[in-house]
Design an enzyme around this catalytic site. Structure first.
Site, PDB file in Angstrom:
ATOM      1  CE1 TYR A  73      -3.882  -2.317   5.090  1.00 29.73           C
ATOM      2  CE2 TYR A  73      -3.117  -0.097   5.009  1.00 29.73           C
ATOM      3  CZ  TYR A  73      -3.487  -1.513   4.232  1.00 29.73           C
ATOM      4  OH  TYR A  73      -3.641  -1.558   2.926  1.00 29.73           O
ATOM      5  CB  SER A 108      -0.908  -0.013   1.354  1.00 31.15           C
ATOM      6  OG  SER A 108      -1.416   1.515   1.707  1.00 31.15           O
TER       7      SER A 108
END
Length: 279
Positions: A151, A137
């Site tokens: 995350y 990401s």
């Protein structure tokens, strides 16, 4: 020369994984696709056929993965491209996030991918070819998002082990690429792929604002087209020397540039202190 490949894709029943698998099958590639639920795969894509192998896999169970990889080899004879796409977002500041919430996010986003790599590599080494694509990401390049610490930490880990993997497998003719997507218009920001902390602390106003923004405003307005992301991954698989790092999306490209500049400046600003510790 046959350009059709055998793909092994995790997290394939929704989001980018689903879009990619549908595109691959439409283009005539052979695909083994994994999900926690076999029925979800069959409903979303199709029943098993000569080109498609749906697999129910528990990513944190090595036996489950080994069986899935063996079935793929038995059916298609090889694996050309492995895509570690399965994962979910865990929201919450570091103080709020419980030990269990943090560990579960690492189990899926980090250790699940490492388990897949461990089980596919013997085959890739033997065939002296292959590409492993790990989906991180843009949050794996910058952690500057309040309330996304765990995350981002999982995605930073994906970046680190992909760099090491690329160095390790080069001698076998195998490549590894880490992909940093920005915001794509998938169902990532809806309930199933995004978990909120059980114990919210209201004092963290910035984190709460970002949480609400992702759930209410950003969802449905993401700039990235998942169909085009799928095409980009297919193009990546066709490269003779794929890059170790690939940013996807104009938003991610902008964020990556900002991070590189900030890092360069910050490191340079403290050059004297950095160099002051040598004998």
């Amino acid at each position: 020369m046959d350009t059709k490949k055998v793909w092994f894709v995790t997290g394939a029943s929704k989001g980018l994984g689903l879009t990619l698998v549908k595109r691959l099958l439409a283009d005539g590639h052979s695909v083994a696709a994994t999900s926690r639920s076999l029925s979800d795969l069959q409903n979303a894509i199709s029943e098993e056929n000569s080109m498609f192998l749906p697999l129910e896999v528990d990513l944190i169970n090595e036996d489950s993965i080994e069986e899935a990889v063996s079935k793929t080899i038995r059916k298609f004879g090889k694996i050309d491209v492995t895509v570690n796409n399965a994962g979910y977002g865990q929201l919450g500041t570091l103080e709020e996030t419980t030990d269990q919430e943090g560990r579960q996010n690492f189990d899926t986003n980090v250790f699940g991918s490492l388990n897949i790599i461990r089980k596919v590599m013997p085959y890739l080494r033997k065939q002296n070819s292959g590409l492993i694509i790990n989906i991180a990401s843009i949050g794996g390049l910058t952690g500057d998002f309040a309330g996304w610490g765990i995350y981002c930490a999982t995605k930073f880990a994906v970046v680190g082990f992909t760099e090491a993997l690329a160095a390790e497998v080069k001698e076998f003719g195998v490549h590894a690429t880490v992909v940093y997507p920005g915001y794509f218009r998938t169902d990532f920001l809806t309930g199933g792929s995004l978990r909120t902390p059980k114990n919210e602390i209201e004092e963290y106003t910035l984190a709460r604002q970002l949480q609400v923004a992702h759930e209410k405003e950003i969802n449905g307005n993401q700039p990235g087209d998942p169909e085009k992301a799928a095409l980009a991954l297919i193009k990546l698989s066709e490269m003779q020397n794929p890059p170790v790092h690939l940013v996807l999306g104009s938003d991610a490209f902008q964020i990556a540039g900002n991070k590189l500049n900030a890092l360069q400046n910050e490191i340079s600003d403290f050059k004297t202190l950095s160099n002051s510790t040598d004998y």
